[in-house]
Scaffold this motif. Structure first.
Motif, PDB file in Angstrom:
ATOM      1  N   ASP A   1       0.868  -1.189   0.101  1.00  0.00           N
ATOM      2  CA  ASP A   1       0.003  -0.094  -0.136  1.00  0.00           C
ATOM      3  C   ASP A   1       0.851   1.252   0.062  1.00  0.00           C
ATOM      4  O   ASP A   1       1.313   1.759   1.172  1.00  0.00           O
ATOM      5  N   THR A   2       1.370   1.605  -1.214  1.00  0.00           N
ATOM      6  CA  THR A   2       2.118   2.890  -1.385  1.00  0.00           C
ATOM      7  C   THR A   2       1.783   3.497  -2.871  1.00  0.00           C
ATOM      8  O   THR A   2       1.053   3.159  -3.524  1.00  0.00           O
TER       9      THR A   2
ATOM     10  N   LEU B   1      12.886   1.172  -0.023  1.00  0.00           N
ATOM     11  CA  LEU B   1      14.182   1.736   0.352  1.00  0.00           C
ATOM     12  C   LEU B   1      15.385   1.278  -0.331  1.00  0.00           C
ATOM     13  O   LEU B   1      16.217   2.031  -0.765  1.00  0.00           O
TER      14      LEU B   1
ATOM     15  N   MET C   1      13.456  -1.528  11.274  1.00  0.00           N
ATOM     16  CA  MET C   1      14.013  -0.306  11.329  1.00  0.00           C
ATOM     17  C   MET C   1      13.181   0.851  12.108  1.00  0.00           C
ATOM     18  O   MET C   1      11.753   0.740  11.919  1.00  0.00           O
TER      19      MET C   1
ATOM     20  N   GLY D   1      12.426   4.055  11.435  1.00  0.00           N
ATOM     21  CA  GLY D   1      12.867   5.007  10.376  1.00  0.00           C
ATOM     22  C   GLY D   1      13.129   6.420  10.975  1.00  0.00           C
ATOM     23  O   GLY D   1      14.333   7.226  10.330  1.00  0.00           O
TER      24      GLY D   1
ATOM     25  N   ALA E   1      20.969   6.845   1.019  1.00  0.00           N
ATOM     26  CA  ALA E   1      20.040   6.380   1.935  1.00  0.00           C
ATOM     27  C   ALA E   1      18.540   6.879   1.322  1.00  0.00           C
ATOM     28  O   ALA E   1      17.675   6.414   1.048  1.00  0.00           O
ATOM     29  N   ASN E   2      18.639   8.293   1.597  1.00  0.00           N
ATOM     30  CA  ASN E   2      17.524   9.152   1.331  1.00  0.00           C
ATOM     31  C   ASN E   2      17.912  10.605   0.736  1.00  0.00           C
ATOM     32  O   ASN E   2      18.860  10.995   1.365  1.00  0.00           O
TER      33      ASN E   2
ATOM     34  N   ARG F   1      16.322  13.224   1.414  1.00  0.00           N
ATOM     35  CA  ARG F   1      16.174  14.037   2.423  1.00  0.00           C
ATOM     36  C   ARG F   1      17.430  14.376   3.564  1.00  0.00           C
ATOM     37  O   ARG F   1      17.612  15.249   4.051  1.00  0.00           O
TER      38      ARG F   1
ATOM     39  N   PHE G   1      26.919   6.111   6.751  1.00  0.00           N
ATOM     40  CA  PHE G   1      26.083   5.740   8.126  1.00  0.00           C
ATOM     41  C   PHE G   1      25.351   4.493   7.792  1.00  0.00           C
ATOM     42  O   PHE G   1      24.590   4.305   6.758  1.00  0.00           O
TER      43      PHE G   1
HETATM   44  N1  ACO Z   1       4.078   4.379   1.461  1.00  0.00           N
HETATM   45  C1  ACO Z   1       3.010   5.156   2.135  1.00  0.00           C
HETATM   46  N2  ACO Z   1       3.042   5.433   3.340  1.00  0.00           N
HETATM   47  C2  ACO Z   1       3.964   4.874   3.932  1.00  0.00           C
HETATM   48  C3  ACO Z   1       5.058   4.200   3.319  1.00  0.00           C
HETATM   49  C4  ACO Z   1       5.123   3.989   2.070  1.00  0.00           C
HETATM   50  N3  ACO Z   1       6.012   3.197   1.530  1.00  0.00           N
HETATM   51  N4  ACO Z   1       5.899   3.909   4.573  1.00  0.00           N
HETATM   52  C5  ACO Z   1       5.451   4.376   5.664  1.00  0.00           C
HETATM   53  N5  ACO Z   1       4.191   5.060   5.346  1.00  0.00           N
HETATM   54  C6  ACO Z   1       3.354   5.812   6.121  1.00  0.00           C
HETATM   55  C7  ACO Z   1       3.497   5.428   7.706  1.00  0.00           C
HETATM   56  O1  ACO Z   1       2.715   4.139   7.893  1.00  0.00           O
HETATM   57  C8  ACO Z   1       2.915   6.635   8.529  1.00  0.00           C
HETATM   58  O2  ACO Z   1       1.441   6.384   8.227  1.00  0.00           O
HETATM   59  P1  ACO Z   1       0.672   6.795   9.609  1.00  0.00           P
HETATM   60  O3  ACO Z   1       1.183   8.372   9.862  1.00  0.00           O
HETATM   61  O4  ACO Z   1      -0.656   6.522   9.235  1.00  0.00           O
HETATM   62  O5  ACO Z   1       1.289   6.296  10.762  1.00  0.00           O
HETATM   63  C9  ACO Z   1       3.207   7.449   7.509  1.00  0.00           C
HETATM   64  O6  ACO Z   1       3.722   6.911   6.297  1.00  0.00           O
HETATM   65  C10 ACO Z   1       4.509   8.517   8.122  1.00  0.00           C
HETATM   66  O7  ACO Z   1       5.489   7.512   8.361  1.00  0.00           O
HETATM   67  P2  ACO Z   1       6.864   7.897   8.951  1.00  0.00           P
HETATM   68  O8  ACO Z   1       7.790   6.527   9.117  1.00  0.00           O
HETATM   69  O9  ACO Z   1       6.711   8.994   9.902  1.00  0.00           O
HETATM   70  O10 ACO Z   1       7.480   8.656   7.604  1.00  0.00           O
HETATM   71  P3  ACO Z   1       8.893   9.461   7.647  1.00  0.00           P
HETATM   72  O11 ACO Z   1       8.473  10.710   7.131  1.00  0.00           O
HETATM   73  O12 ACO Z   1       9.697   9.425   8.764  1.00  0.00           O
HETATM   74  O13 ACO Z   1       9.464   8.590   6.397  1.00  0.00           O
HETATM   75  C11 ACO Z   1      11.300   6.946   5.758  1.00  0.00           C
HETATM   76  C12 ACO Z   1       9.771   7.139   6.295  1.00  0.00           C
HETATM   77  C13 ACO Z   1      11.476   7.376   4.573  1.00  0.00           C
HETATM   78  C14 ACO Z   1      11.468   5.746   6.204  1.00  0.00           C
HETATM   79  C15 ACO Z   1      12.250   7.944   6.928  1.00  0.00           C
HETATM   80  O14 ACO Z   1      11.906   7.818   8.047  1.00  0.00           O
HETATM   81  C16 ACO Z   1      13.882   7.880   6.438  1.00  0.00           C
HETATM   82  O15 ACO Z   1      14.095   7.941   5.314  1.00  0.00           O
HETATM   83  N6  ACO Z   1      14.311   7.183   7.476  1.00  0.00           N
HETATM   84  C17 ACO Z   1      15.616   6.900   7.258  1.00  0.00           C
HETATM   85  C18 ACO Z   1      15.746   5.428   6.870  1.00  0.00           C
HETATM   86  C19 ACO Z   1      16.748   5.121   6.034  1.00  0.00           C
HETATM   87  O16 ACO Z   1      17.213   5.782   5.050  1.00  0.00           O
HETATM   88  N7  ACO Z   1      17.118   3.726   6.411  1.00  0.00           N
HETATM   89  C20 ACO Z   1      18.082   3.122   5.347  1.00  0.00           C
HETATM   90  C21 ACO Z   1      18.695   2.296   6.044  1.00  0.00           C
HETATM   91  S1  ACO Z   1      19.903   3.028   7.168  1.00  0.00           S
HETATM   92  C22 ACO Z   1      20.996   3.722   6.111  1.00  0.00           C
HETATM   93  O17 ACO Z   1      21.360   3.275   5.159  1.00  0.00           O
HETATM   94  C23 ACO Z   1      21.561   4.907   6.672  1.00  0.00           C
END
Ligand code: ACO
Length: 332
Positions: A28-29, A158, A221, A223, A260-261, A263, A318
């Protein structure tokens, strides 16, 4: 002190492209959510029959060709991966067999997304302290698709699969204006392991797997925590390595951050004051390839002319652990 140079580089990603549109049909995305929150548009995913060692092998062949050395000239193979072909023996041993350079030592290191930076530090120290060794093959590779929970939309969007390899060689110059790895700085905080982990088949994994479910063994994770910590740690290690080398960001020609991202990368650029044109980003079409992310990005940056001969590059990583690292490299 003598120098260690990156004599050759190569990378390899699987042919299969997994787009955000494909993911819309799996969890669901939406394309819009993924692009806005991560910047990722597509990623490469291995077939079931493609192993981490296959990715390593292809990347290694390209790096050896780029270095213009034969596989017989390699003295050690280090593979940075958290998705080895099997629990043991090491993926490095399997790569050695595929390359056909038996008898040389081989081992893996497990440092997640910081694996490549750690591995070049290990290799650099081997070359500087073991004068018998001349060339070390360092590979960062992960088949993250094999440990991702494809029902968990917050993580499965991701990651991508891939490998990047470099040949590190000892060089007799001791001048910092000459090509070489000028410095490496690595660190970890083991109090934050819960932020990002994968039980897999480790000894902490539940033995009664039917009761707990297979999904418990996949990547987990926090996130938002990872997001905040990644920015904090990557900024700190960049500042530290610049400071101890008496450099400023103005001295750097290209920054290669762990992909990673978008942002996370934008926040780092803003805090450190890195102009957009100095920050190399390829996560749009790669996703986060874990230990492969930095060498794949360096290779691509060289191929598109964003890194030129003599440029000073700053790589910063990281990852899980949590771990971090940075390196200053004068390009060949
Ligand atoms: N599609 C749609 N909705 C989603 C998805 C998706 N793929 N994933 C999560 N959501 C929803 C969540 O369920 C949540 O819904 P809710 O508000 O109803 O509960 C909403 O989106 C917000 O979720 P958050 O986790 O708060 O979203 P956030 O803005 O933090 O973004 C993300 C999530 C992209 C994972 C972010 O936290 C992030 O980038 N974190 C870094 C993680 C990363 O890069 N990890 C990589 C591995 S570590 C490394 O390599 C450094």
């Amino acid at each position: 002190m003598k120098h260690v140079i990156i004599k050759g580089i190569g990378s390899h990603v699987p042919d299969c492209v997994l787009s955000n549109a494909d993911l819309e049909g799996m969890v669901d995305t939406t394309n819009e959510w993924i692009i806005t929150r991560t910047g990722i548009e597509s990623r490469r995913i291995c077939l079931d029959t493609e192993m981490t060692s296959d990715l390593c092998h292809e990347a290694a062949l390209k790096a050896l060709e780029n270095a213009n050395i034969s596989v017989c000239d390699v003295d050690l193979i280090i593979v940075a991966t958290v998705t080895p072909d099997m629990q043991f023996p090491s993926t490095a041993c399997i790569v050695q067999r595929k390359l056909g350079c038996v008898d040389i030592p081989c081992f893996d290191i497990s440092v997640a997304c910081s694996g490549f930076v750690y591995a070049i530090d290990v290799a650099r120290n081997f070359l500087l302290n073991n004068l018998v060794m001349k060339n070390i093959l360092v590979i960062g590779a992960d088949k993250f698709s094999s440990i991702v929970d494809w029902e968990d939309r917050s993580t499965c969007v991701l990651f991508g699969d891939g490998a990047g390899a470099v040949v590190l060689s000892r060089d007799n110059t001791n001048d910092d204006s000459e090509p070489g790895i000028l410095d490496v700085l690595i660190g970890a905080d083991g109090r934050r392991t819960q932020m990002l982990y994968c039980l897999g088949w480790g000894t902490m994994a539940p033995t009664e797997s039917e009761k707990v479910g297979k999904r418990e063994r996949f990547v987990k994770m926090e996130g938002r925590e990872v997001f905040k910590e990644a920015i904090k740690r990557m900024c700190a290690v960049m500042e530290d390595i610049l400071l101890r080398n008496k450099l400023t960001i103005e001295d750097i020609d290209c920054v290669i951050p762990h992909q990673a991202n978008m942002r996370i990368i934008s926040a780092i650029a803003e805090r450190i004051g890195v102009p957009e044109e100095k920050m190399f980003i390829n996560l749009q079409h790669m996703g986060n390839t874990s230990a492969a992310s930095i060498p794949i990005a360096i290779d691509e940056a060289v191929q598109v002319g964003r890194i030129q001969s003599g440029d000073l590059i700053l790589v910063v990583s990281f990852g899980a652990g949590i771990t971090w690292g940075a390196s200053l490299i004068r390009w060949k």
